[in-house]
Design a protein around this motif. Structure first.
Motif, PDB file in Angstrom:
ATOM      1  N   HIS A  39       0.808  -1.222   0.000  1.00  0.00           N
ATOM      2  CA  HIS A  39       0.000   0.000   0.000  1.00  0.00           C
ATOM      3  C   HIS A  39       0.845   1.277   0.000  1.00  0.00           C
ATOM      4  CE1 HIS A  39      -3.616  -2.372   0.564  1.00  0.00           C
ATOM      5  NE2 HIS A  39      -3.006  -3.031   1.544  1.00  0.00           N
ATOM      6  N   ASN A  40       2.124   1.159   0.257  1.00  0.00           N
ATOM      7  CA  ASN A  40       3.010   2.320   0.226  1.00  0.00           C
ATOM      8  C   ASN A  40       3.216   2.754  -1.230  1.00  0.00           C
ATOM      9  OD1 ASN A  40       5.988   3.418  -0.079  1.00  0.00           O
ATOM     10  ND2 ASN A  40       5.326   3.878   2.006  1.00  0.00           N
ATOM     11  N   VAL A  41       2.938   4.014  -1.539  1.00  0.00           N
ATOM     12  CA  VAL A  41       2.984   4.495  -2.925  1.00  0.00           C
ATOM     13  C   VAL A  41       4.377   4.341  -3.526  1.00  0.00           C
ATOM     14  CG1 VAL A  41       2.695   6.510  -4.420  1.00  0.00           C
ATOM     15  CG2 VAL A  41       1.097   6.117  -2.537  1.00  0.00           C
ATOM     16  N   SER A  42       5.409   4.686  -2.749  1.00  0.00           N
ATOM     17  CA  SER A  42       6.776   4.581  -3.240  1.00  0.00           C
ATOM     18  C   SER A  42       7.149   3.123  -3.543  1.00  0.00           C
ATOM     19  CB  SER A  42       7.746   5.159  -2.207  1.00  0.00           C
ATOM     20  OG  SER A  42       9.084   5.009  -2.631  1.00  0.00           O
ATOM     21  N   ALA A  43       6.755   2.226  -2.653  1.00  0.00           N
ATOM     22  CA  ALA A  43       7.055   0.802  -2.844  1.00  0.00           C
ATOM     23  C   ALA A  43       6.320   0.250  -4.069  1.00  0.00           C
ATOM     24  CB  ALA A  43       6.653   0.012  -1.597  1.00  0.00           C
ATOM     25  N   ILE A  44       5.081   0.691  -4.267  1.00  0.00           N
ATOM     26  CA  ILE A  44       4.312   0.243  -5.439  1.00  0.00           C
ATOM     27  C   ILE A  44       5.021   0.662  -6.728  1.00  0.00           C
ATOM     28  CG2 ILE A  44       2.182   0.621  -6.750  1.00  0.00           C
ATOM     29  CD1 ILE A  44       0.694   0.733  -4.093  1.00  0.00           C
ATOM     30  N   SER A  45       5.525   1.909  -6.761  1.00  0.00           N
ATOM     31  CA  SER A  45       6.212   2.400  -7.956  1.00  0.00           C
ATOM     32  C   SER A  45       7.470   1.589  -8.242  1.00  0.00           C
ATOM     33  CB  SER A  45       6.575   3.878  -7.783  1.00  0.00           C
ATOM     34  OG  SER A  45       5.411   4.659  -7.611  1.00  0.00           O
ATOM     35  N   GLN A  46       8.251   1.323  -7.188  1.00  0.00           N
ATOM     36  CA  GLN A  46       9.496   0.568  -7.359  1.00  0.00           C
ATOM     37  C   GLN A  46       9.222  -0.860  -7.832  1.00  0.00           C
ATOM     38  OE1 GLN A  46      11.449   0.907  -3.575  1.00  0.00           O
ATOM     39  NE2 GLN A  46      12.301   2.911  -4.017  1.00  0.00           N
ATOM     40  N   ILE A  47       8.275  -1.527  -7.175  1.00  0.00           N
ATOM     41  CA  ILE A  47       7.973  -2.917  -7.526  1.00  0.00           C
ATOM     42  C   ILE A  47       7.371  -2.994  -8.933  1.00  0.00           C
ATOM     43  CG2 ILE A  47       6.589  -4.942  -6.923  1.00  0.00           C
ATOM     44  CD1 ILE A  47       6.810  -4.017  -3.982  1.00  0.00           C
ATOM     45  N   SER A  48       6.543  -2.014  -9.306  1.00  0.00           N
ATOM     46  CA  SER A  48       5.963  -1.990 -10.648  1.00  0.00           C
ATOM     47  C   SER A  48       7.046  -1.907 -11.705  1.00  0.00           C
ATOM     48  CB  SER A  48       5.012  -0.794 -10.803  1.00  0.00           C
ATOM     49  OG  SER A  48       3.902  -0.915  -9.964  1.00  0.00           O
ATOM     50  N   GLY A  49       8.038  -1.041 -11.469  1.00  0.00           N
ATOM     51  CA  GLY A  49       9.141  -0.899 -12.419  1.00  0.00           C
ATOM     52  C   GLY A  49       9.931  -2.185 -12.566  1.00  0.00           C
ATOM     53  N   ILE A  50      10.184  -2.854 -11.433  1.00  0.00           N
ATOM     54  CA  ILE A  50      10.937  -4.114 -11.466  1.00  0.00           C
ATOM     55  C   ILE A  50      10.148  -5.185 -12.205  1.00  0.00           C
ATOM     56  CG2 ILE A  50      11.856  -5.999 -10.053  1.00  0.00           C
ATOM     57  CD1 ILE A  50      12.453  -3.870  -7.889  1.00  0.00           C
ATOM     58  N   ALA A  51       8.876  -5.320 -11.862  1.00  0.00           N
ATOM     59  CA  ALA A  51       8.054  -6.373 -12.456  1.00  0.00           C
ATOM     60  C   ALA A  51       7.845  -6.156 -13.952  1.00  0.00           C
ATOM     61  CB  ALA A  51       6.703  -6.441 -11.741  1.00  0.00           C
ATOM     62  N   PHE A  52       7.671  -4.878 -14.360  1.00  0.00           N
ATOM     63  CA  PHE A  52       7.456  -4.594 -15.772  1.00  0.00           C
ATOM     64  C   PHE A  52       8.735  -4.787 -16.575  1.00  0.00           C
ATOM     65  CE2 PHE A  52       7.407  -1.589 -19.376  1.00  0.00           C
ATOM     66  CZ  PHE A  52       6.307  -2.080 -20.063  1.00  0.00           C
ATOM     67  N   GLY A  53       9.840  -4.236 -16.062  1.00  0.00           N
ATOM     68  CA  GLY A  53      11.092  -4.280 -16.814  1.00  0.00           C
ATOM     69  C   GLY A  53      11.760  -5.634 -16.825  1.00  0.00           C
ATOM     70  N   ALA A  54      11.524  -6.460 -15.797  1.00  0.00           N
ATOM     71  CA  ALA A  54      12.213  -7.749 -15.687  1.00  0.00           C
ATOM     72  C   ALA A  54      11.957  -8.632 -16.903  1.00  0.00           C
ATOM     73  CB  ALA A  54      11.766  -8.470 -14.414  1.00  0.00           C
ATOM     74  N   THR A  55      10.720  -8.668 -17.369  1.00  0.00           N
ATOM     75  CA  THR A  55      10.376  -9.527 -18.503  1.00  0.00           C
ATOM     76  C   THR A  55      11.171  -9.147 -19.742  1.00  0.00           C
ATOM     77  OG1 THR A  55       8.147  -9.853 -17.656  1.00  0.00           O
ATOM     78  CG2 THR A  55       8.490 -10.346 -19.973  1.00  0.00           C
ATOM     79  N   PHE A  56      11.271  -7.850 -20.027  1.00  0.00           N
ATOM     80  CA  PHE A  56      11.938  -7.412 -21.246  1.00  0.00           C
ATOM     81  C   PHE A  56      13.448  -7.618 -21.166  1.00  0.00           C
ATOM     82  CE2 PHE A  56       7.908  -5.121 -21.341  1.00  0.00           C
ATOM     83  CZ  PHE A  56       7.502  -5.367 -22.647  1.00  0.00           C
ATOM     84  N   VAL A  57      14.038  -7.368 -19.999  1.00  0.00           N
ATOM     85  CA  VAL A  57      15.482  -7.561 -19.860  1.00  0.00           C
ATOM     86  C   VAL A  57      15.840  -9.040 -20.001  1.00  0.00           C
ATOM     87  CG1 VAL A  57      17.438  -7.365 -18.281  1.00  0.00           C
ATOM     88  CG2 VAL A  57      15.785  -5.504 -18.435  1.00  0.00           C
ATOM     89  N   VAL A  58      15.100  -9.909 -19.316  1.00  0.00           N
ATOM     90  CA  VAL A  58      15.371 -11.345 -19.397  1.00  0.00           C
ATOM     91  C   VAL A  58      15.096 -11.864 -20.810  1.00  0.00           C
ATOM     92  CG1 VAL A  58      14.737 -13.624 -18.501  1.00  0.00           C
ATOM     93  CG2 VAL A  58      14.926 -11.687 -16.938  1.00  0.00           C
ATOM     94  N   SER A  59      14.047 -11.366 -21.452  1.00  0.00           N
ATOM     95  CA  SER A  59      13.745 -11.764 -22.826  1.00  0.00           C
ATOM     96  C   SER A  59      14.880 -11.383 -23.772  1.00  0.00           C
ATOM     97  CB  SER A  59      12.455 -11.098 -23.307  1.00  0.00           C
ATOM     98  OG  SER A  59      11.342 -11.557 -22.578  1.00  0.00           O
ATOM     99  N   ALA A  60      15.480 -10.212 -23.540  1.00  0.00           N
ATOM    100  CA  ALA A  60      16.602  -9.779 -24.370  1.00  0.00           C
ATOM    101  C   ALA A  60      17.791 -10.730 -24.245  1.00  0.00           C
ATOM    102  CB  ALA A  60      17.024  -8.361 -23.977  1.00  0.00           C
ATOM    103  N   ILE A  61      17.963 -11.323 -23.061  1.00  0.00           N
ATOM    104  CA  ILE A  61      19.058 -12.268 -22.841  1.00  0.00           C
ATOM    105  C   ILE A  61      18.773 -13.609 -23.502  1.00  0.00           C
ATOM    106  CG2 ILE A  61      20.320 -13.577 -21.073  1.00  0.00           C
ATOM    107  CD1 ILE A  61      19.790 -11.178 -19.178  1.00  0.00           C
ATOM    108  N   PHE A  62      17.544 -14.071 -23.400  1.00  0.00           N
ATOM    109  CA  PHE A  62      17.221 -15.428 -23.854  1.00  0.00           C
ATOM    110  C   PHE A  62      16.810 -15.520 -25.326  1.00  0.00           C
ATOM    111  CE2 PHE A  62      17.317 -16.382 -19.397  1.00  0.00           C
ATOM    112  CZ  PHE A  62      17.630 -17.737 -19.338  1.00  0.00           C
ATOM    113  N   SER A  63      16.430 -14.423 -25.958  1.00  0.00           N
ATOM    114  CA  SER A  63      15.992 -14.483 -27.357  1.00  0.00           C
ATOM    115  C   SER A  63      17.062 -15.062 -28.291  1.00  0.00           C
ATOM    116  CB  SER A  63      15.561 -13.094 -27.836  1.00  0.00           C
ATOM    117  OG  SER A  63      14.326 -12.740 -27.272  1.00  0.00           O
TER     118      SER A  63
END
Length: 420
Positions: A39-63
């Motif tokens: 529920h902490n706004v700052s924590a939500i922003s940080q976790i959202s960035g990690i969760a969104f970006g993780a897929t694309f970074v890992v995909s770039a490695i494995f493609s």
């Protein structure tokens, strides 16, 4: 129906759904994380960035890895693996009990991806040469429109069906892609003999046009960077332009997705154009036009002007992806096609991630207008690089080839004259 056309239809659907599945989570991520107990706004922003970006970074490695496997064992097995894996993983996100499970599933999604790489390789290698640009143009509409329409789709589904159902529906669509691939995709593939895996450095030494290939990778990166550099700021920008208008989030989604709609309309036509005049000309022209169209976006007075310019951007850039893929197909030895397309998809994913991150930073430190100015400058810089590193080299190569043909003809004539 010809096999390559049927494969193209199935690959288009699967790629479109895959890209929607990867990008639709952007607008609903903060809401879902809050629903999972943060529920902490700052924590939500940080976790959202990690969760969104993780897929694309890992995909770039494995493609590139999945691209190599596709070259060894065939493209259809990779399509089946990726579509079934995505169906399970994305559907499971709707069952996540905490943010750690959600992030873990997003990372796993990046690992098992590879549908797009296999599709591009399959279409590029099986399509008749005279139709290659058109076919890759059609397929590129699935890439761009899926990634651009994904956030809009995610927002709509959340509003009408709820957060969890968004994941279930996307997983179900991927399951449909799995079965359509299983029953309708045909591939005559002869597995290569088992041999030592070349490192990226060794692979590069065997490529006859490695400098051109690098330039094309950079162009793919900048294309996605240009699209996604405005994603973090477009809602804020629309809010400033809209004044007292309601539904700012909806208008922002429409403005962001306007490029995807234009791409669907224009890409096949520009693909045909590249078959006629040469893909390198289309790439160069598209980069210059895109650089021009970005500038007035900084000076619009209302959201509708911005939407019109975003639509124009989609038309300007619609020829980039298919023309880049056509060039890669032409200058890459067939045994390396999967890996090279894998690296190109990596460039797309890294452009998506980097654009989203840097666009927000530019807006925060310099102002929103500078996002458009800097992105435009990157497109112009890329156009110069393409002119020097691709257009002129291929033009000189064509001149050499024509000169060689003329010499051969002249030699034949002299030989015939002596014989007479």
């Amino acid at each position: 129906m010809k096999i390559w056309k049927r494969n193209l239809i199935v690959c288009w659907f699967g790629t479109f759904v895959t890209l929607i599945g990867m990008s639709q989570i952007a607008p609903i991520m903060p809401l879902y994380i809050k629903q999972l107990g943060i529920h902490n706004v700052s924590a939500i922003s940080q976790i959202s960035g990690i969760a969104f970006g993780a897929t694309f970074v890992v995909s770039a490695i494995f493609s590139p890895i999945w691209g190599y496997v596709a070259d060894r064992f065939g493209r259809k097995p990779m399509l089946l693996r990726a579509s079934l894996g995505m169906a399970v993983v994305v559907g499971s996100m709707g069952l996540a009990q905490n943010v750690y499970q959600l992030i873990g599933l997003r990372i796993l999604q990046g690992v098992i991806t590879g549908y797009s790489t296999a599709c591009t390789t399959l279409v590029a290698t099986q399509t008749e040469k005279k139709h290659a640009g058109w076919a890759l143009g059609v397929l590129s509409t699935a890439f761009v429109s899926g990634s651009l329409l994904g956030p809009l789709v995610g927002g709509y589904l959340d509003e009408f069906l709820g957060l969890k159902f968004t994941f279930f529906l996307t997983g179900g669509l991927m399951l449909i892609a799995f079965f359509t691939t299983l029953f309708f995709v045909k591939e005559d593939f002869v597995p290569s003999e088992k041999k030592k895996v070349e490192s990226a450095k060794e692979l590069w030494k065997q490529l006859p046009n490695s400098n051109i290939i690098v330039t094309l990778f950079v162009s793919s990166f900048i294309l996605q960077f240009a699209y996604y550099s405005v994603e973090p700021i477009i809602t804020i920008y629309i809010g400033q332009l809209a004044g007292s208008l309601n539904h700012v989030a909806l208008i922002a989604g429409m403005a962001f997705s306007a490029s995807g709609l234009a791409n669907i309309i224009a890409a096949p036509r520009l693909g045909k154009l590249s078959d006629r005049i040469g893909p390198q000309k289309v790439v160069l022209g598209a980069l210059i036009l895109a650089g021009i169209v970005f500038i007035p976006q900084a000076f619009v007075k209302n959201p509708w002007q911005l939407m019109a310019l975003r639509f124009g951007l989609g038309i300007a850039t619609a020829g980039l992806s298919p023309s880049i893929n056509t060039l890669l197909k032409k200058i890459t030895p067939e045994k390396f096609t999967g890996r090279i397309f894998g690296f190109n998809i990596s460039a797309y994913y890294m452009g998506t991630f980097t654009g989203s991150v840097i666009g927000g930073q530019i807006a925060a430190h310099l102002g929103i207008k500078y996002v458009f100015f800097i992105t435009s400058s990157l497109l112009f810089f890329n156009a110069i690089w393409v002119y020097r590193g691709v257009y002129k080299k291929l033009k000189d190569h064509d001149k050499i080839s024509e000169a060689d043909i003329a010499m051969d003809v002249d030699t034949d004539r002299k030989s015939a004259h002596r014989t007479a």
